[in-house]
Design a protein around this motif. Structure first.
Motif, PDB file in Angstrom:
ATOM      1  N   ASP A  11       0.830  -1.209   0.000  1.00 37.19           N
ATOM      2  CA  ASP A  11       0.000   0.000   0.000  1.00 37.19           C
ATOM      3  C   ASP A  11       0.864   1.259   0.000  1.00 37.19           C
ATOM      4  OD1 ASP A  11      -2.232  -1.604   0.054  1.00 37.19           O
ATOM      5  OD2 ASP A  11      -2.591  -1.350   2.211  1.00 37.19           O
ATOM      6  N   CYS A  12       1.920   1.249   0.794  1.00 40.04           N
ATOM      7  CA  CYS A  12       2.812   2.415   0.867  1.00 40.04           C
ATOM      8  C   CYS A  12       3.560   2.615  -0.446  1.00 40.04           C
ATOM      9  CB  CYS A  12       3.791   2.261   2.024  1.00 40.04           C
ATOM     10  SG  CYS A  12       3.013   2.434   3.643  1.00 40.04           S
ATOM     11  N   ARG A  13       3.987   1.528  -1.075  1.00 44.29           N
ATOM     12  CA  ARG A  13       4.643   1.639  -2.383  1.00 44.29           C
ATOM     13  C   ARG A  13       3.715   2.301  -3.393  1.00 44.29           C
ATOM     14  NH1 ARG A  13       7.314  -4.366  -3.058  1.00 44.29           N
ATOM     15  NH2 ARG A  13       9.164  -3.981  -1.778  1.00 44.29           N
ATOM     16  N   ARG A  14       2.460   1.864  -3.392  1.00 46.02           N
ATOM     17  CA  ARG A  14       1.471   2.394  -4.330  1.00 46.02           C
ATOM     18  C   ARG A  14       1.254   3.890  -4.096  1.00 46.02           C
ATOM     19  NH1 ARG A  14      -2.439  -1.003  -2.945  1.00 46.02           N
ATOM     20  NH2 ARG A  14      -1.265  -2.683  -3.819  1.00 46.02           N
ATOM     21  N   LEU A  15       1.044   4.263  -2.838  1.00 44.83           N
ATOM     22  CA  LEU A  15       0.817   5.667  -2.508  1.00 44.83           C
ATOM     23  C   LEU A  15       2.061   6.501  -2.798  1.00 44.83           C
ATOM     24  CD1 LEU A  15      -0.942   7.909  -1.386  1.00 44.83           C
ATOM     25  CD2 LEU A  15      -0.248   7.214   0.928  1.00 44.83           C
ATOM     26  N   SER A  16       3.227   5.980  -2.494  1.00 41.16           N
ATOM     27  CA  SER A  16       4.483   6.707  -2.757  1.00 41.16           C
ATOM     28  C   SER A  16       4.661   6.983  -4.244  1.00 41.16           C
ATOM     29  CB  SER A  16       5.683   5.919  -2.237  1.00 41.16           C
ATOM     30  OG  SER A  16       5.674   5.884  -0.838  1.00 41.16           O
ATOM     31  N   ARG A  17       4.388   5.982  -5.066  1.00 37.40           N
ATOM     32  CA  ARG A  17       4.492   6.180  -6.528  1.00 37.40           C
ATOM     33  C   ARG A  17       3.540   7.279  -6.983  1.00 37.40           C
ATOM     34  NH1 ARG A  17       5.156   0.589  -6.931  1.00 37.40           N
ATOM     35  NH2 ARG A  17       2.919   0.273  -7.163  1.00 37.40           N
ATOM     36  N   TYR A  18       2.318   7.228  -6.486  1.00 39.48           N
ATOM     37  CA  TYR A  18       1.319   8.233  -6.852  1.00 39.48           C
ATOM     38  C   TYR A  18       1.783   9.632  -6.433  1.00 39.48           C
ATOM     39  CZ  TYR A  18      -2.995  10.930  -6.818  1.00 39.48           C
ATOM     40  OH  TYR A  18      -3.931  11.917  -7.016  1.00 39.48           O
ATOM     41  N   LEU A  19       2.271   9.755  -5.197  1.00 41.26           N
ATOM     42  CA  LEU A  19       2.703  11.062  -4.700  1.00 41.26           C
ATOM     43  C   LEU A  19       3.942  11.569  -5.441  1.00 41.26           C
ATOM     44  CD1 LEU A  19       2.092  10.509  -0.882  1.00 41.26           C
ATOM     45  CD2 LEU A  19       0.734  11.922  -2.455  1.00 41.26           C
ATOM     46  N   ARG A  20       4.867  10.663  -5.793  1.00 37.28           N
ATOM     47  CA  ARG A  20       6.049  11.076  -6.569  1.00 37.28           C
ATOM     48  C   ARG A  20       5.635  11.625  -7.930  1.00 37.28           C
ATOM     49  NH1 ARG A  20       8.180   6.809  -4.409  1.00 37.28           N
ATOM     50  NH2 ARG A  20       9.934   7.023  -3.032  1.00 37.28           N
ATOM     51  N   GLN A  21       4.625  11.015  -8.540  1.00 32.63           N
ATOM     52  CA  GLN A  21       4.129  11.491  -9.832  1.00 32.63           C
ATOM     53  C   GLN A  21       3.550  12.895  -9.709  1.00 32.63           C
ATOM     54  OE1 GLN A  21       1.306   8.471 -10.834  1.00 32.63           O
ATOM     55  NE2 GLN A  21       2.838   7.098 -11.731  1.00 32.63           N
ATOM     56  N   HIS A  22       3.169  13.278  -8.498  1.00 38.92           N
ATOM     57  CA  HIS A  22       2.623  14.608  -8.259  1.00 38.92           C
ATOM     58  C   HIS A  22       3.632  15.509  -7.544  1.00 38.92           C
ATOM     59  CE1 HIS A  22      -0.969  12.337  -9.268  1.00 38.92           C
ATOM     60  NE2 HIS A  22      -1.456  13.505  -9.666  1.00 38.92           N
ATOM     61  N   SER A  23       4.912  15.200  -7.724  1.00 39.50           N
ATOM     62  CA  SER A  23       6.050  16.031  -7.290  1.00 39.50           C
ATOM     63  C   SER A  23       6.236  16.166  -5.780  1.00 39.50           C
ATOM     64  CB  SER A  23       5.947  17.428  -7.918  1.00 39.50           C
ATOM     65  OG  SER A  23       5.905  17.308  -9.317  1.00 39.50           O
ATOM     66  N   PHE A  24       5.743  15.204  -5.008  1.00 39.11           N
ATOM     67  CA  PHE A  24       6.021  15.221  -3.573  1.00 39.11           C
ATOM     68  C   PHE A  24       7.441  14.729  -3.341  1.00 39.11           C
ATOM     69  CE2 PHE A  24       1.524  15.528  -3.495  1.00 39.11           C
ATOM     70  CZ  PHE A  24       1.143  16.004  -2.252  1.00 39.11           C
ATOM     71  N   THR A  25       8.112  15.291  -2.342  1.00 34.78           N
ATOM     72  CA  THR A  25       9.466  14.874  -2.003  1.00 34.78           C
ATOM     73  C   THR A  25       9.408  13.647  -1.087  1.00 34.78           C
ATOM     74  OG1 THR A  25       9.604  16.199   0.020  1.00 34.78           O
ATOM     75  CG2 THR A  25      10.245  17.282  -2.066  1.00 34.78           C
ATOM     76  N   THR A  26      10.544  12.994  -0.926  1.00 31.42           N
ATOM     77  CA  THR A  26      10.632  11.841  -0.028  1.00 31.42           C
ATOM     78  C   THR A  26      10.230  12.236   1.386  1.00 31.42           C
ATOM     79  OG1 THR A  26      12.367  10.860  -1.386  1.00 31.42           O
ATOM     80  CG2 THR A  26      12.204  10.079   0.881  1.00 31.42           C
ATOM     81  N   ASP A  27      10.700  13.387   1.855  1.00 31.65           N
ATOM     82  CA  ASP A  27      10.341  13.843   3.207  1.00 31.65           C
ATOM     83  C   ASP A  27       8.836  14.054   3.335  1.00 31.65           C
ATOM     84  OD1 ASP A  27      12.983  13.818   4.119  1.00 31.65           O
ATOM     85  OD2 ASP A  27      13.318  15.902   3.533  1.00 31.65           O
ATOM     86  N   GLN A  28       8.227  14.662   2.339  1.00 28.75           N
ATOM     87  CA  GLN A  28       6.781  14.902   2.378  1.00 28.75           C
ATOM     88  C   GLN A  28       6.003  13.585   2.375  1.00 28.75           C
ATOM     89  OE1 GLN A  28       6.696  17.392  -1.119  1.00 28.75           O
ATOM     90  NE2 GLN A  28       6.382  19.257   0.093  1.00 28.75           N
ATOM     91  N   ILE A  29       6.464  12.644   1.588  1.00 28.01           N
ATOM     92  CA  ILE A  29       5.792  11.345   1.523  1.00 28.01           C
ATOM     93  C   ILE A  29       5.896  10.629   2.865  1.00 28.01           C
ATOM     94  CG2 ILE A  29       5.802   9.058   0.425  1.00 28.01           C
ATOM     95  CD1 ILE A  29       6.813  10.514  -2.144  1.00 28.01           C
ATOM     96  N   ALA A  30       7.059  10.686   3.503  1.00 19.94           N
ATOM     97  CA  ALA A  30       7.228  10.049   4.820  1.00 19.94           C
ATOM     98  C   ALA A  30       6.273  10.653   5.843  1.00 19.94           C
ATOM     99  CB  ALA A  30       8.675  10.179   5.281  1.00 19.94           C
ATOM    100  N   VAL A  31       6.090  11.969   5.794  1.00 13.40           N
ATOM    101  CA  VAL A  31       5.148  12.626   6.715  1.00 13.40           C
ATOM    102  C   VAL A  31       3.721  12.141   6.444  1.00 13.40           C
ATOM    103  CG1 VAL A  31       4.104  14.841   7.325  1.00 13.40           C
ATOM    104  CG2 VAL A  31       6.575  14.661   7.112  1.00 13.40           C
TER     105      VAL A  31
END
Length: 77
Positions: A11-31
């Protein structure tokens, strides 16, 4: 890897991929992942990049040149 832990990672991999596609940073995704998962910062970053605990420990030892007691995999909190 247990069923729930494995599902959480997927689930986290899926959400992380989605957020990266929308220009979120690693730090933002972790939060963002921290809002849904009570976990240590290391685990949240691990979830952010989609690594298993074993992969994280192996990568840490390989990159740091530390053999032995550097990092260990512990059971989920």
């Amino acid at each position: 890897m247990s069923g729930t832990g494995h599902q959480t990672l997927l689930d986290c991999r899926r959400l992380s991929r989605y957020l990266r596609q929308h220009s979120f940073t690693t730090d933002q995704i972790a939060v963002i992942l921290g809002l849904d998962h009570r976990a240590t910062p290391l685990r949240l970053y691990r979830y952010t990049v989609g690594l298993t605990a074993v992969q994280t420990v192996d990568d840490f030892h390989r990159l740091s040149g530390i053999n032995g007691a550097g990092l260990r995999e512990y059971p989920p909190v």
